[in-house]
Scaffold this active site. Structure first.
Site, PDB file in Angstrom:
ATOM      1  N   SER A 119      43.168  36.964  45.877  1.00 26.11           N
ATOM      2  CA  SER A 119      44.139  35.880  46.023  1.00 26.11           C
ATOM      3  C   SER A 119      44.660  35.805  47.450  1.00 26.11           C
ATOM      4  O   SER A 119      45.105  34.742  47.895  1.00 26.11           O
ATOM      5  CB  SER A 119      45.323  36.120  45.086  1.00 26.11           C
ATOM      6  OG  SER A 119      44.878  36.235  43.763  1.00 26.11           O
ATOM      7  N   HIS A 140      37.522  31.801  45.092  1.00 26.44           N
ATOM      8  CA  HIS A 140      38.807  32.051  44.428  1.00 26.44           C
ATOM      9  C   HIS A 140      39.021  31.079  43.264  1.00 26.44           C
ATOM     10  O   HIS A 140      39.318  29.902  43.469  1.00 26.44           O
ATOM     11  CB  HIS A 140      39.945  31.916  45.468  1.00 26.44           C
ATOM     12  CG  HIS A 140      41.285  32.272  44.937  1.00 26.44           C
ATOM     13  ND1 HIS A 140      42.436  31.596  45.282  1.00 26.44           N
ATOM     14  CD2 HIS A 140      41.670  33.231  44.062  1.00 26.44           C
ATOM     15  CE1 HIS A 140      43.462  32.128  44.652  1.00 26.44           C
ATOM     16  NE2 HIS A 140      43.021  33.128  43.897  1.00 26.44           N
ATOM     17  N   GLU A 152      38.768  27.719  45.451  1.00 21.35           N
ATOM     18  CA  GLU A 152      38.844  27.755  46.911  1.00 21.35           C
ATOM     19  C   GLU A 152      37.662  28.590  47.414  1.00 21.35           C
ATOM     20  O   GLU A 152      37.526  29.751  47.030  1.00 21.35           O
ATOM     21  CB  GLU A 152      40.154  28.407  47.378  1.00 21.35           C
ATOM     22  CG  GLU A 152      41.393  27.572  47.075  1.00 21.35           C
ATOM     23  CD  GLU A 152      42.702  28.283  47.433  1.00 21.35           C
ATOM     24  OE1 GLU A 152      43.637  27.609  47.872  1.00 21.35           O
ATOM     25  OE2 GLU A 152      42.801  29.518  47.250  1.00 21.35           O
ATOM     26  N   ASN A 190      48.045  29.749  47.084  1.00 21.26           N
ATOM     27  CA  ASN A 190      49.037  30.817  46.976  1.00 21.26           C
ATOM     28  C   ASN A 190      49.988  30.876  48.169  1.00 21.26           C
ATOM     29  O   ASN A 190      51.126  31.316  48.022  1.00 21.26           O
ATOM     30  CB  ASN A 190      48.355  32.168  46.742  1.00 21.26           C
ATOM     31  CG  ASN A 190      47.821  32.265  45.318  1.00 21.26           C
ATOM     32  OD1 ASN A 190      48.303  31.577  44.427  1.00 21.26           O
ATOM     33  ND2 ASN A 190      46.822  33.094  45.102  1.00 21.26           N
TER      34      ASN A 190
HETATM   35  N1  LIG Z   1      45.907  36.770  37.725  1.00 18.99           N
HETATM   36  C1  LIG Z   1      45.699  35.651  38.376  1.00 18.99           C
HETATM   37  O1  LIG Z   1      46.363  34.637  38.122  1.00 18.99           O
HETATM   38  C2  LIG Z   1      44.642  35.575  39.429  1.00 18.99           C
HETATM   39  C3  LIG Z   1      44.151  34.319  39.821  1.00 18.99           C
HETATM   40  C4  LIG Z   1      43.135  34.254  40.791  1.00 18.99           C
HETATM   41  C5  LIG Z   1      42.646  35.409  41.366  1.00 18.99           C
HETATM   42  N2  LIG Z   1      43.163  36.610  40.976  1.00 18.99           N
HETATM   43  C6  LIG Z   1      42.602  37.808  41.612  1.00 18.99           C
HETATM   44  O2  LIG Z   1      41.630  38.353  40.738  1.00 18.99           O
HETATM   45  C7  LIG Z   1      41.579  39.787  40.912  1.00 18.99           C
HETATM   46  C8  LIG Z   1      41.788  40.463  39.571  1.00 18.99           C
HETATM   47  O3  LIG Z   1      43.049  40.062  39.040  1.00 18.99           O
HETATM   48  P1  LIG Z   1      43.334  40.021  37.464  1.00 18.99           P
HETATM   49  O4  LIG Z   1      44.461  39.087  37.281  1.00 18.99           O
HETATM   50  O5  LIG Z   1      42.075  39.838  36.714  1.00 18.99           O
HETATM   51  O6  LIG Z   1      43.896  41.516  37.256  1.00 18.99           O
HETATM   52  P2  LIG Z   1      43.865  42.431  35.945  1.00 18.99           P
HETATM   53  O7  LIG Z   1      44.968  43.404  36.141  1.00 18.99           O
HETATM   54  O8  LIG Z   1      43.827  41.616  34.719  1.00 18.99           O
HETATM   55  O9  LIG Z   1      42.451  43.175  36.064  1.00 18.99           O
HETATM   56  C9  LIG Z   1      42.159  44.065  37.112  1.00 18.99           C
HETATM   57  C10 LIG Z   1      40.794  44.698  36.886  1.00 18.99           C
HETATM   58  O10 LIG Z   1      40.571  45.634  37.947  1.00 18.99           O
HETATM   59  C11 LIG Z   1      40.136  46.857  37.389  1.00 18.99           C
HETATM   60  N3  LIG Z   1      40.541  47.966  38.268  1.00 18.99           N
HETATM   61  C12 LIG Z   1      41.776  48.489  38.420  1.00 18.99           C
HETATM   62  N4  LIG Z   1      41.750  49.495  39.303  1.00 18.99           N
HETATM   63  C13 LIG Z   1      40.455  49.601  39.713  1.00 18.99           C
HETATM   64  C14 LIG Z   1      39.776  50.466  40.588  1.00 18.99           C
HETATM   65  N5  LIG Z   1      40.426  51.413  41.256  1.00 18.99           N
HETATM   66  N6  LIG Z   1      38.438  50.285  40.773  1.00 18.99           N
HETATM   67  C15 LIG Z   1      37.759  49.309  40.112  1.00 18.99           C
HETATM   68  N7  LIG Z   1      38.362  48.459  39.246  1.00 18.99           N
HETATM   69  C16 LIG Z   1      39.682  48.607  39.065  1.00 18.99           C
HETATM   70  C17 LIG Z   1      40.810  46.928  36.033  1.00 18.99           C
HETATM   71  O11 LIG Z   1      40.146  47.847  35.191  1.00 18.99           O
HETATM   72  C18 LIG Z   1      40.671  45.472  35.575  1.00 18.99           C
HETATM   73  O12 LIG Z   1      39.378  45.249  35.039  1.00 18.99           O
HETATM   74  C19 LIG Z   1      42.632  40.138  41.955  1.00 18.99           C
HETATM   75  O13 LIG Z   1      42.016  40.200  43.209  1.00 18.99           O
HETATM   76  C20 LIG Z   1      43.578  38.942  41.873  1.00 18.99           C
HETATM   77  O14 LIG Z   1      44.291  38.725  43.063  1.00 18.99           O
HETATM   78  C21 LIG Z   1      44.129  36.737  40.019  1.00 18.99           C
END
Ligand SMILES: NC(=O)c1ccc[n+]([C@@H]2O[C@H](COP(=O)([O-])OP(=O)(O)OC[C@H]3O[C@@H](n4cnc5c(N)ncnc54)[C@H](O)[C@@H]3O)[C@@H](O)[C@H]2O)c1
Length: 284
Positions: A119, A140, A152, A190
């Site tokens: 993000s 993204h 994005e 964001n």
């Molecule tokens: N939540 C949102 O609204 C959103 C939107 C767009 C992009 N993102 C981005 O997507 C990515 C994931 O976010 P999310 O919301 O799915 O988070 P989440 O907390 O739901 O999932 C995170 C994932 O990362 C894994 N993880 C945690 N620590 C780890 C490690 N040390 N090594 C490998 N894997 C690891 C977890 O097991 C899980 O599968 C982030 O970069 C976030 O910024 C999030």
């Protein structure tokens, strides 16, 4: 470059959402999760989501079946070796993502595009962990990925035109509208959204208005589909805190300095919907 096989790393909110979108769009998808349990949970979640779409008449049964057949899960990163494009969607933490890009570079074929769903984090720092910085970019997606229409495509200073074109085509085939943006913290959405969300927490903490009135005000007064506190719970408070920290580190703008209450809630493991407790409580 034509993309046929897509790797997704991470099986959290966004990994699961992107895997569903890509499999529905006709790509072969392999999702790598660290634990078998979360890999199984992802498949169960996908089955449930697709069944609901069939029930509502938005998907026919043959497409449901074909989508499920196109998706496999693994705990072994090595199974991403023959992917044309890998999109990582693990925790918003630079050290974790850097380490992952280093591993992906070793595992994936020379021609593969390596992309991040970050993000806010600097895409160039992930690119420089690899021997192919020109083949690294940001793709993204937004949450929930199956519903939100925007992607994005983020061009790092090292990204080639060919990589941007591949990322664009992939996102468009996923049915998304693509905007191009430079590798700068928060990209477009964001960078604009998070000062607003952060200030909502500050207003709540200052006792200016109640949780329900803050959310009702922004829905009724601005015609937003969700209030800011509901939206923070959807994004995840831990992810939101990481996003604000990265934005603050980049711009040093006080509007991005995380609200103390947000930090306290993350310390208390109130992550929002995913932990069933955030600004609101959620049932399983
Ligand atoms: N939540 C949102 O609204 C959103 C939107 C767009 C992009 N993102 C981005 O997507 C990515 C994931 O976010 P999310 O919301 O799915 O988070 P989440 O907390 O739901 O999932 C995170 C994932 O990362 C894994 N993880 C945690 N620590 C780890 C490690 N040390 N090594 C490998 N894997 C690891 C977890 O097991 C899980 O599968 C982030 O970069 C976030 O910024 C999030």
């Amino acid at each position: 470059m034509e993309v046929k096989r897509v790797g997704v790393v991470g099986s959290g909110i966004m990994g699961a959402g992107v895997a569903e979108v890509a499999a529905k769009a006709g790509f072969e998808v392999v999702v790598r999760s660290r634990a078998q349990e979360s890999a199984d949970a992802l498949v169960a979640g996908l089955e449930k989501s697709l069944a609901k779409q069939v029930e509502k008449g938005r998907l026919d049964d043959a497409d449901r079946q074909a989508t499920l057949e196109r998706l496999t899960v693994t705990t072994d990163l090595g199974e991403l070796a023959d992917c044309d494009l890998v999109l990582e969607s693990v925790v918003e933490d630079l050290a974790t993502k850097r380490h992952l890009f280093n591993e992906l570079d070793r595992v994936c074929g020379d021609g593969a595009v390596l992309a991040t769903n970050t993000s806010t984090l600097p895409v160039v720092e992930l690119a420089m962990e690899t021997g192919r910085p020109e083949q690294v970019c940001g793709i993204h997606f937004f949450n929930p990925a199956p519903m939100m229409t925007l992607v994005e495509v983020v061009r790092a200073i090292t990204t080639s035109d060919e990589t941007v074109a591949t990322a664009r085509t992939f996102a468009e085939r996923c049915g998304k509208t693509v905007v191009d943006v430079r590798d700068q913290a928060g990209f477009i959405v964001n960078a604009l959204l998070f000062p607003y969300l952060n200030n909502a927490v500050k207003i709540l903490d200052a006792g200016v208005a109640s949780r329900d009135d803050i959310d009702a005000a922004m829905k009724g007064g601005c015609n937003f589909p969700m209030g800011p506190l509901e939206l923070l719970d959807l994004v995840g408070l831990d992810t939101s805190l990481a996003i604000l920290e990265a934005l603050y580190a980049e711009y040093q703008d006080p509007n991005y300095a995380p609200a103390p209450l947000l930090r306290r809630m993350v310390s208390a493991e109130r992550y929002g919907r995913k932990s069933r407790k955030g600004f609101y409580d959620y049932q399983r």
